[in-house]
Design a protein around this motif. Structure first.
Motif, PDB file in Angstrom:
ATOM      1  N   TYR A 154      47.651  34.020  50.103  1.00 27.17           N
ATOM      2  CA  TYR A 154      47.058  32.973  49.267  1.00 27.17           C
ATOM      3  C   TYR A 154      45.615  32.707  49.690  1.00 27.17           C
ATOM      4  CZ  TYR A 154      51.797  31.779  47.631  1.00 27.17           C
ATOM      5  OH  TYR A 154      53.053  31.809  47.072  1.00 27.17           O
ATOM      6  N   ALA A 155      45.379  32.620  50.997  1.00 23.40           N
ATOM      7  CA  ALA A 155      44.016  32.411  51.484  1.00 23.40           C
ATOM      8  C   ALA A 155      43.118  33.578  51.078  1.00 23.40           C
ATOM      9  CB  ALA A 155      44.028  32.245  52.998  1.00 23.40           C
ATOM     10  N   LEU A 156      43.654  34.792  51.158  1.00 25.49           N
ATOM     11  CA  LEU A 156      42.859  35.952  50.768  1.00 25.49           C
ATOM     12  C   LEU A 156      42.505  35.897  49.291  1.00 25.49           C
ATOM     13  CD1 LEU A 156      41.637  38.725  51.474  1.00 25.49           C
ATOM     14  CD2 LEU A 156      43.839  39.738  50.843  1.00 25.49           C
ATOM     15  N   ALA A 157      43.470  35.532  48.447  1.00 24.33           N
ATOM     16  CA  ALA A 157      43.206  35.454  47.007  1.00 24.33           C
ATOM     17  C   ALA A 157      42.112  34.432  46.712  1.00 24.33           C
ATOM     18  CB  ALA A 157      44.489  35.099  46.261  1.00 24.33           C
ATOM     19  N   GLY A 158      42.132  33.303  47.408  1.00 23.96           N
ATOM     20  CA  GLY A 158      41.103  32.299  47.201  1.00 23.96           C
ATOM     21  C   GLY A 158      39.729  32.798  47.598  1.00 23.96           C
ATOM     22  N   VAL A 159      39.646  33.529  48.699  1.00 24.27           N
ATOM     23  CA  VAL A 159      38.367  34.060  49.160  1.00 24.27           C
ATOM     24  C   VAL A 159      37.881  35.172  48.232  1.00 24.27           C
ATOM     25  CG1 VAL A 159      37.306  35.395  51.021  1.00 24.27           C
ATOM     26  CG2 VAL A 159      38.631  33.359  51.549  1.00 24.27           C
ATOM     27  N   VAL A 160      38.791  36.029  47.785  1.00 23.44           N
ATOM     28  CA  VAL A 160      38.412  37.060  46.812  1.00 23.44           C
ATOM     29  C   VAL A 160      37.783  36.409  45.586  1.00 23.44           C
ATOM     30  CG1 VAL A 160      39.337  38.769  45.200  1.00 23.44           C
ATOM     31  CG2 VAL A 160      40.098  38.775  47.579  1.00 23.44           C
ATOM     32  N   ALA A 161      38.367  35.302  45.136  1.00 20.26           N
ATOM     33  CA  ALA A 161      37.860  34.628  43.944  1.00 20.26           C
ATOM     34  C   ALA A 161      36.514  33.967  44.186  1.00 20.26           C
ATOM     35  CB  ALA A 161      38.876  33.594  43.462  1.00 20.26           C
ATOM     36  N   VAL A 162      36.343  33.298  45.320  1.00 17.85           N
ATOM     37  CA  VAL A 162      35.077  32.592  45.564  1.00 17.85           C
ATOM     38  C   VAL A 162      33.917  33.575  45.705  1.00 17.85           C
ATOM     39  CG1 VAL A 162      34.999  32.458  48.096  1.00 17.85           C
ATOM     40  CG2 VAL A 162      34.182  30.534  46.729  1.00 17.85           C
ATOM     41  N   LEU A 163      34.193  34.815  46.081  1.00 18.13           N
ATOM     42  CA  LEU A 163      33.137  35.820  46.172  1.00 18.13           C
ATOM     43  C   LEU A 163      32.560  36.184  44.810  1.00 18.13           C
ATOM     44  CD1 LEU A 163      34.491  38.187  48.971  1.00 18.13           C
ATOM     45  CD2 LEU A 163      32.374  36.859  49.023  1.00 18.13           C
ATOM     46  N   THR A 164      33.189  35.712  43.744  1.00 19.99           N
ATOM     47  CA  THR A 164      32.615  35.875  42.410  1.00 19.99           C
ATOM     48  C   THR A 164      31.176  35.383  42.385  1.00 19.99           C
ATOM     49  OG1 THR A 164      34.758  35.644  41.314  1.00 19.99           O
ATOM     50  CG2 THR A 164      32.808  35.144  39.994  1.00 19.99           C
ATOM     51  N   TYR A 165      30.934  34.278  43.065  1.00 18.42           N
ATOM     52  CA  TYR A 165      29.605  33.663  43.035  1.00 18.42           C
ATOM     53  C   TYR A 165      28.614  34.371  43.946  1.00 18.42           C
ATOM     54  CZ  TYR A 165      32.623  30.193  40.929  1.00 18.42           C
ATOM     55  OH  TYR A 165      33.548  29.578  40.122  1.00 18.42           O
ATOM     56  N   ARG A 166      29.086  35.337  44.701  1.00 20.44           N
ATOM     57  CA  ARG A 166      28.212  36.167  45.533  1.00 20.44           C
ATOM     58  C   ARG A 166      27.692  37.361  44.743  1.00 20.44           C
ATOM     59  NH1 ARG A 166      24.914  38.347  47.638  1.00 20.44           N
ATOM     60  NH2 ARG A 166      24.632  39.104  49.773  1.00 20.44           N
ATOM     61  N   VAL A 167      28.415  37.762  43.697  1.00 19.36           N
ATOM     62  CA  VAL A 167      28.053  38.936  42.905  1.00 19.36           C
ATOM     63  C   VAL A 167      26.977  38.542  41.892  1.00 19.36           C
ATOM     64  CG1 VAL A 167      28.915  40.730  41.351  1.00 19.36           C
ATOM     65  CG2 VAL A 167      30.387  39.835  43.183  1.00 19.36           C
ATOM     66  N   PRO A 168      25.885  39.277  41.819  1.00 18.88           N
ATOM     67  CA  PRO A 168      24.831  38.926  40.863  1.00 18.88           C
ATOM     68  C   PRO A 168      25.264  39.173  39.420  1.00 18.88           C
ATOM     69  CG  PRO A 168      24.322  41.010  41.949  1.00 18.88           C
ATOM     70  CD  PRO A 168      25.530  40.453  42.638  1.00 18.88           C
ATOM     71  N   ALA A 169      24.740  38.354  38.504  1.00 19.46           N
ATOM     72  CA  ALA A 169      24.982  38.577  37.083  1.00 19.46           C
ATOM     73  C   ALA A 169      24.246  39.867  36.664  1.00 19.46           C
ATOM     74  CB  ALA A 169      24.481  37.378  36.295  1.00 19.46           C
ATOM     75  N   PRO A 170      24.786  40.609  35.684  1.00 18.59           N
ATOM     76  CA  PRO A 170      25.986  40.334  34.883  1.00 18.59           C
ATOM     77  C   PRO A 170      27.271  40.857  35.505  1.00 18.59           C
ATOM     78  CG  PRO A 170      24.922  42.294  34.065  1.00 18.59           C
ATOM     79  CD  PRO A 170      24.063  41.798  35.206  1.00 18.59           C
ATOM     80  N   TRP A 171      27.190  41.498  36.693  1.00 22.05           N
ATOM     81  CA  TRP A 171      28.381  42.073  37.316  1.00 22.05           C
ATOM     82  C   TRP A 171      29.363  40.985  37.743  1.00 22.05           C
ATOM     83  CZ3 TRP A 171      28.301  46.799  35.943  1.00 22.05           C
ATOM     84  CH2 TRP A 171      27.096  47.487  35.856  1.00 22.05           C
ATOM     85  N   ARG A 172      28.872  39.773  37.922  1.00 23.07           N
ATOM     86  CA  ARG A 172      29.729  38.654  38.332  1.00 23.07           C
ATOM     87  C   ARG A 172      30.882  38.456  37.345  1.00 23.07           C
ATOM     88  NH1 ARG A 172      26.315  33.565  38.936  1.00 23.07           N
ATOM     89  NH2 ARG A 172      25.629  34.802  40.706  1.00 23.07           N
ATOM     90  N   TYR A 173      30.575  38.566  36.053  1.00 25.08           N
ATOM     91  CA  TYR A 173      31.597  38.312  35.036  1.00 25.08           C
ATOM     92  C   TYR A 173      32.639  39.431  35.015  1.00 25.08           C
ATOM     93  CZ  TYR A 173      27.721  35.294  33.913  1.00 25.08           C
ATOM     94  OH  TYR A 173      26.703  34.384  34.017  1.00 25.08           O
ATOM     95  N   ALA A 174      32.200  40.652  35.247  1.00 31.62           N
ATOM     96  CA  ALA A 174      33.147  41.765  35.331  1.00 31.62           C
ATOM     97  C   ALA A 174      34.043  41.608  36.553  1.00 31.62           C
ATOM     98  CB  ALA A 174      32.389  43.089  35.386  1.00 31.62           C
ATOM     99  N   TYR A 175      33.452  41.179  37.680  1.00 33.93           N
ATOM    100  CA  TYR A 175      34.228  40.968  38.898  1.00 33.93           C
ATOM    101  C   TYR A 175      35.265  39.872  38.682  1.00 33.93           C
ATOM    102  CZ  TYR A 175      35.258  39.750  43.779  1.00 33.93           C
ATOM    103  OH  TYR A 175      35.894  39.481  44.968  1.00 33.93           O
TER     104      TYR A 175
END
Length: 224
Positions: A154-175
């Motif tokens: 569960y902790a890993l899933a949360g961290v995987v998700a928060v890294l969305t904001y680390r990915v630059p647009a437009p790749w962020r939306y694909a991630y």
């Protein structure tokens, strides 16, 4: 005849030294991740020394199931984060390095830890709450209140998700789309309480956006 001089100690090639220094620097930049991973290695070795029957009973007592949560919630919420069901440590070492260490370097240890705690605790309570509702209304067998539920996913899933904001647009939306699909399909097809917990953790990680606002677009470790 003069005695021969002792041979100089063998030295690692310069590339190997630089490589080892890079690994050491990476580990030092994410101390929380690797202290946690070291603890998981120790507990994994302990579990592997147990018999199958004893292991199941041992882990159930450290499980965040309804029975244990109703008796000592704080203890099991903490202890469950230090045991891996299945005893295979190496895949988790890879996942921790790719996701947890990256997030900790980006957010800093305190903010990364906040995401970890929120995802682990809230996703556990959400999934077990739905399971308790199902038992109360006859949708799930009462024996599910004592099911085995330990681990760090569960902790890993949360961290995987928060890294969305680390990915630059437009790749962020694909991630973000890929993360939602990866965790959403098992929820639709399997509909188990763990699938719900993982998807809840993803939503919690995405909701941690305020913790990332001052760190977007930076790749250096945050000063503690």
């Amino acid at each position: 005849m003069t005695p021969s001089s002792p041979a100089p100690p063998a030295r690692l090639p310069g590339a190997a030294v630089r490589w080892l220094r890079s690994i050491g620097s990476w580990i030092r930049s994410a101390p929380g991740t690797y202290v946690w991973l070291a603890a998981l290695f120790v507990t994994t070795v302990v579990v592997r020394s147990m018999s199958t029957d004893f292991e199941e009973d041992f882990l159930r007592q450290r499980s965040t199931n309804i029975h244990e949560l109703s008796h000592d919630p704080v203890r099991v919420l903490i202890s469950s984060a230090f045991w891996i069901d299945g005893g295979n440590w190496l895949p988790w070492a890879l996942l921790y390095t790719v996701f947890h260490a990256t997030a900790e370097r980006w957010l800093g240890t305190l903010r990364w830890f906040a995401v970890v705690v929120l995802a682990h605790v809230l996703a556990t309570l959400a999934s077990e709450g739905v399971l308790a509702w199902g038992i109360r209304h006859g949708q799930v067998a009462p024996s599910a209140a004592d099911t085995l539920d330990v681990g760090v996913s569960y902790a890993l899933a949360g961290v995987v998700a928060v890294l969305t904001y680390r990915v630059p647009a437009p790749w962020r939306y694909a991630y973000a789309f890929a993360v939602l699909v990866f965790y959403g399909i098992p929820l639709i097809t399997g509909r188990t309480f763990t699938d719900l917990g993982h998807f809840s953790a993803v939503l919690i990680g995405l909701a941690c956006y305020p913790l990332t606002r001052s760190r977007r677009g930076t790749g250096e470790p945050r000063a503690q």
